[in-house]
Design an enzyme around this catalytic site. Sequence first.
Site, short mmCIF file in Angstrom:
data_model
loop_
_atom_site.label_atom_id
_atom_site.label_comp_id
_atom_site.label_asym_id
_atom_site.label_seq_id
_atom_site.Cartn_x
_atom_site.Cartn_y
_atom_site.Cartn_z
N SER A 190 0.82 -1.22 0.00
CA SER A 190 0.00 0.00 0.00
C SER A 190 0.86 1.28 0.00
O SER A 190 1.64 1.50 -0.92
CB SER A 190 -0.95 -0.05 1.20
OG SER A 190 -2.03 0.83 1.02
N ASP A 230 -5.18 -4.17 -3.12
CA ASP A 230 -4.24 -3.81 -2.07
C ASP A 230 -4.00 -4.99 -1.11
O ASP A 230 -4.93 -5.54 -0.54
CB ASP A 230 -4.84 -2.63 -1.31
CG ASP A 230 -3.89 -1.97 -0.33
OD1 ASP A 230 -3.06 -2.66 0.25
OD2 ASP A 230 -4.03 -0.74 -0.14
#
Length: 491
Positions: free
Chosen positions: A91, A389
């Site tokens: 991320s 993600d």
Amino acid sequence: MKIFHKHKGEGKIRISHELSEGEKLGTSNRKVRVKKCLDSLGIPCNLDDVPNIAILGAGGGLRAMIALHGTLQELQKHGLLDTIMYLCGVSGSTWCMSYLYKNGDWTEKLQALEESMCARLSKYTWSVPKATKLLLEAAKDENYSLTEFWAYTVVYGMLHELDKGHLSEQQSASENGNNPYPIYAAVDERSFSKVTEYSPATWFEFTPHEASFLGYGASVPMEYFGSEYKNGELKKQKEEKNMSYLQGLWGSAIGSKTENEKVIKDIFFGFFKGEKESYSPSKESCPEGIVKGFPIPSTEPEAGDMEGSLHGEPAGASPGGFSPDTKNKPITENIKDGVGSVVDFARMWQKTTHGLLTWKWGTNNNFLYKCSALDSAELVKDKVISLVDAGIAINCAFPLVLRPERKVKLILSFDYGPFEPFKALKQTAKYCKENCIPFPEIDEKLLLEPDNPSDCYIFRGEGAPTVMHFPLFNRVNCPGNFRFAYFLKCY
């Protein structure tokens, strides 16, 4: 020193758990530098015995991006950065990595890069025409999903940059031995929903050389990720995804589904209303971290790309970020100005609306579609895959550096979240137990104060890599109630 270059026209799928030739070359060249650093620290060893040390940067939006940069600078200050073989991010940490690896010798100019990053984050505004232009072009692709919208609006708004470069262009920076070898984490949403984060099948990795399914040992050259394949044969080559798109894919779990959906809707309807307020989500509706990084949009005309320019306000922009003669433009005027046609806007509207209804992210052509060489009926039947993600699984990508082929002996895990500083550690211990992967036992007695953790924890185990875990918010950095200190910093 040799540098590995992929021949144009190559697009073969590789079914093997072996490391790519590019990674082998990069780590081989890096090993020379690591040995030299260890020697200077009074830790002499033979070249063949150089230990592989990995840094793991956790997710956490802009906080993680900035924190990882600071972590690397501290390591450099103490003469330790050149001991690192791998740098792996989730991320927000991937945003820091993707910025650094545009420079072939970034480890030698971290201070200058920090100053440039701070200038960019503090001064840039969001250009509606630029975002719109990229969105309309992206919507022409049959695999358009919310990831494109997220990347070219929210992530662009946070990073103040549209990066049209490509991950494969980082090959030189990852092969020359000057820098650790980079690994960017994602997860396959279909596998995650079926077998959870504790299965290797869930995990997907990107490097400058390949995009790979961890659990299947299946890879495709990075230049060909997103191209159409059938039974291992390239059917239609497509342009490599740009870095802004990948930043959106890697960093799409900043908030919950409800929060993310609200942010997307606020921005999305703003494109068609032409209202200033519509482009800037309210603080109440935004996931933590978005508002502070989300600038007032600018509708300045295209005067060159942002990339490479790091100082000054956009030419012709008013202090509020809007050019006096172009603010609050409705869709009809954007069309008149040549930003896009009615058909283009209608297509983007329809596809984004469909994305909101189906909640589809990261859709790309599956390079393993109908691949007979792979024993996975579930995976090969899907023409497209959805990558998201990795923070929704384990917010620190231990599974990627625990690949036995990487032979990592020491893991430096940096947790950048304000809550649950040991969650990723505990999840990884369970992941390793279920998949018979050597990992040190996590002594729960050491983790009894999650609200007031120490600054460093060390875990060792027979035949397992040593793990050093560093919570960002701890009793040393934030004496007293560290959560209170965190909220003071945020607000």
